[in-house]
Scaffold this active site. Structure first.
Site, short mmCIF file in Angstrom:
data_model
loop_
_atom_site.label_atom_id
_atom_site.label_comp_id
_atom_site.label_asym_id
_atom_site.label_seq_id
_atom_site.Cartn_x
_atom_site.Cartn_y
_atom_site.Cartn_z
N ASN A 188 46.19 38.51 42.66
CA ASN A 188 46.58 37.93 43.96
C ASN A 188 46.10 36.49 44.13
OD1 ASN A 188 48.10 39.74 45.51
ND2 ASN A 188 46.30 40.98 46.00
N GLY B 248 41.46 41.50 31.96
CA GLY B 248 40.74 42.04 33.12
C GLY B 248 40.57 43.53 32.92
N HIS C 242 54.45 39.23 48.32
CA HIS C 242 53.47 40.30 48.48
C HIS C 242 52.46 39.86 49.54
CE1 HIS C 242 51.04 43.70 47.48
NE2 HIS C 242 50.05 42.99 46.99
N ARG D 170 45.10 37.90 51.24
CA ARG D 170 45.36 37.64 49.82
C ARG D 170 45.32 36.14 49.55
NH1 ARG D 170 49.08 41.77 51.37
NH2 ARG D 170 48.81 43.67 50.16
N GLY E 51 38.62 45.46 35.00
CA GLY E 51 37.97 45.95 36.22
C GLY E 51 38.60 47.23 36.71
N GLY F 280 42.32 47.30 35.71
CA GLY F 280 42.36 47.26 34.24
C GLY F 280 41.99 48.60 33.61
O1 TXD Z 1 50.12 44.49 44.15
C1 TXD Z 1 49.34 43.76 43.63
N1 TXD Z 1 49.76 42.74 42.90
C2 TXD Z 1 47.88 43.96 43.78
C3 TXD Z 1 47.00 42.91 43.39
C4 TXD Z 1 47.34 45.17 44.30
C5 TXD Z 1 45.98 45.36 44.33
C6 TXD Z 1 45.03 44.37 43.86
N2 TXD Z 1 45.62 43.15 43.45
C7 TXD Z 1 44.81 42.09 42.84
O2 TXD Z 1 44.53 42.42 41.48
C8 TXD Z 1 43.45 41.84 43.41
O3 TXD Z 1 43.51 41.12 44.60
C9 TXD Z 1 42.80 41.06 42.28
O4 TXD Z 1 43.22 39.70 42.34
C10 TXD Z 1 43.40 41.70 41.02
C11 TXD Z 1 42.42 42.59 40.26
O5 TXD Z 1 41.96 43.62 41.07
P1 TXD Z 1 40.80 44.63 40.55
O6 TXD Z 1 40.58 45.58 41.67
O7 TXD Z 1 41.09 45.14 39.20
O8 TXD Z 1 39.57 43.62 40.47
P2 TXD Z 1 38.17 43.80 39.67
O9 TXD Z 1 37.79 45.25 39.61
O10 TXD Z 1 37.21 42.83 40.26
O11 TXD Z 1 38.54 43.35 38.19
C12 TXD Z 1 38.79 42.04 37.85
C13 TXD Z 1 38.24 41.83 36.46
C14 TXD Z 1 36.70 41.92 36.39
O12 TXD Z 1 36.31 42.91 35.45
C15 TXD Z 1 36.28 40.51 35.93
O13 TXD Z 1 35.13 40.52 35.06
C16 TXD Z 1 37.53 40.05 35.22
O14 TXD Z 1 38.60 40.52 36.03
N3 TXD Z 1 37.64 38.61 35.08
C17 TXD Z 1 38.08 38.01 33.97
N4 TXD Z 1 38.50 38.53 32.80
C18 TXD Z 1 38.88 37.65 31.85
N5 TXD Z 1 38.89 36.31 32.01
C19 TXD Z 1 38.47 35.76 33.17
N6 TXD Z 1 38.46 34.44 33.34
C20 TXD Z 1 38.04 36.63 34.21
N7 TXD Z 1 37.57 36.44 35.46
C21 TXD Z 1 37.33 37.66 35.99
#
Ligand code: TXD
Length: 325
Positions: free
Chosen positions: A126, A15, A181, A94, A17, A20
């Protein structure tokens, strides 16, 4: 061709995003090792790798950054940090993410098992506690090598709010949060202190009031939602910093105690569930879970949190049985 170094650790990010990208930047700036970003959006993975690599000359780090939509990029990583999944939008809980993100985690678990089965895996996606359990199960890796990040972030928020209220440095505030969480997480006031002075004592001294502490506890529980409401998506700076601290503890065998979503079997009366507890991270991953004594009231709150995680886990098990995830 990227330079590669066998003497540097490899940190793989699943990931690329919002979280990441910051993970990649922090891993480089803290000189943890080379960074590989895997994302289904190859352009994002490659673009962020190139953008961060272009800051090396200014920031003064030496690391190879790569990005790809090919899971082979994960090969041989010592640490894998998983953020792939959908983030929350305003108004979403979540738990609303369980089906969509469990599907994604299933495919990622396979990649990790095939490419980096020895890695220390930190899951951030999440709904955290059930996603880390799902990831461990699908990857079939040792429980002590698969952990969830949430408690470090929730505790850091708690520490920040307390530091602001008391007018002291966050560094002097030690505080932690137990449980899942979610809104039922349990910020532990009794075990929190400022430079060694217990929080209840700080209230007795008149430095702050019990009402203010109660409001801070409530704000901590809603800390994630507060950010989502302000900027329309989940937090990413503090979550990334928190996961990097856990990765560093593993890579440098720091033996740090962090609140983590760790696999509990027989501790805190939990039988086979990932939930937030204080855990020691060192070279073997989760080396120990610390079982602290709780008052009946704290125990009740913790149990409510465990029950919430357990209920969501049942939803996940049902989705699994229906072949949906
Ligand atoms: O405390 C905690 N654990 C958290 C959790 C605090 C804040 C956010 N939290 C969770 O992290 C949030 O609810 C999300 O489930 C994740 C990721 O958050 P982020 O803000 O980084 O999300 P983005 O910007 O949408 O990035 C997710 C990336 C995006 O670039 C997609 O293209 C990619 O994930 N993605 C994948 N990559 C590889 N393989 C697959 N299958 C895939 N699906 C989506």
């Amino acid at each position: 061709m990227p330079r590669s170094s066998s003497s540097r650790s490899k940190i793989a990010l699943v990931g690329g995003g919002n979280i990441g990208g910051i993970l990649a930047q922090l891993a480089c700036e803290k000189k943890l090792g080379d960074v590989a970003i895997f994302d289904i959006n190859a352009g994002v993975a490659q673009g962020k790798a190139l953008d961060i690599a272009s800051s090396a000359a200014v920031e003064g780090f030496h690391a190879t950054l790569t990005g790809s939509d090919d899971p082979a990029i994960l090969r041989g990583a010592e640490v894998v940090i998983v953020t792939a999944g959908l983030p929350r939008k305003p108004g979403m809980s979540r738990d609303d993410l369980v089906e969509s993100n469990a599907k994604i985690i299933s495919s990622i678990a396979r990649h990790i098992r095939e490419q980096a089965p020895e890695a220390f895996v930190v899951c951030i996606t999440n709904p955290l506690d059930v996603m880390v359990g799902h990831l461990q199960r699908e990857a079939n890796m040792a429980h002590e090598k698969v952990v969830g990040m949430a408690g470090v972030l929730d505790s850091a928020r708690f520490r920040h709010f307390l530091a602001c209220e008391l007018g002291v440095s966050e560094q002097d505030v030690s505080a932690f949060v137990l449980g899942g969480h979610g809104d039922s997480m349990v910020p532990l006031v009794r075990y929190s202190n400022v430079a060694g002075i217990p929080l209840p004592e700080i209230v007795r001294m008149g430095w702050t009031s019990q009402e203010t502490i109660d409001a801070i506890v409530a704000r901590t529980r809603n800390g994630g939602a507060e950010v989502v409401k302000l900027m329309g998506t989940s937090a990413y700076f503090a979550p990334a910093a928190s996961a990097i601290a856990m990765a560093q503890a593993y890579l440098y065998d720091e033996k740090r105690i962090f609140p983590c979503a760790a696999y509990c079997k027989g501790v805190y009366g939990v039988e086979g569930l990932y939930v937030g507890v204080p855990a020691l991270i060192g070279k073997d991953g989760i080396e120990k879970i610390v079982e602290i004594e709780l008052t009946p009231q704290e125990r009740t709150l913790f149990q409510e949190s465990i029950d919430a995680v357990s209920a969501l886990n049942k939803v996940l098990v049902a989705l699994r049985e229906q072949g949906k995830v």
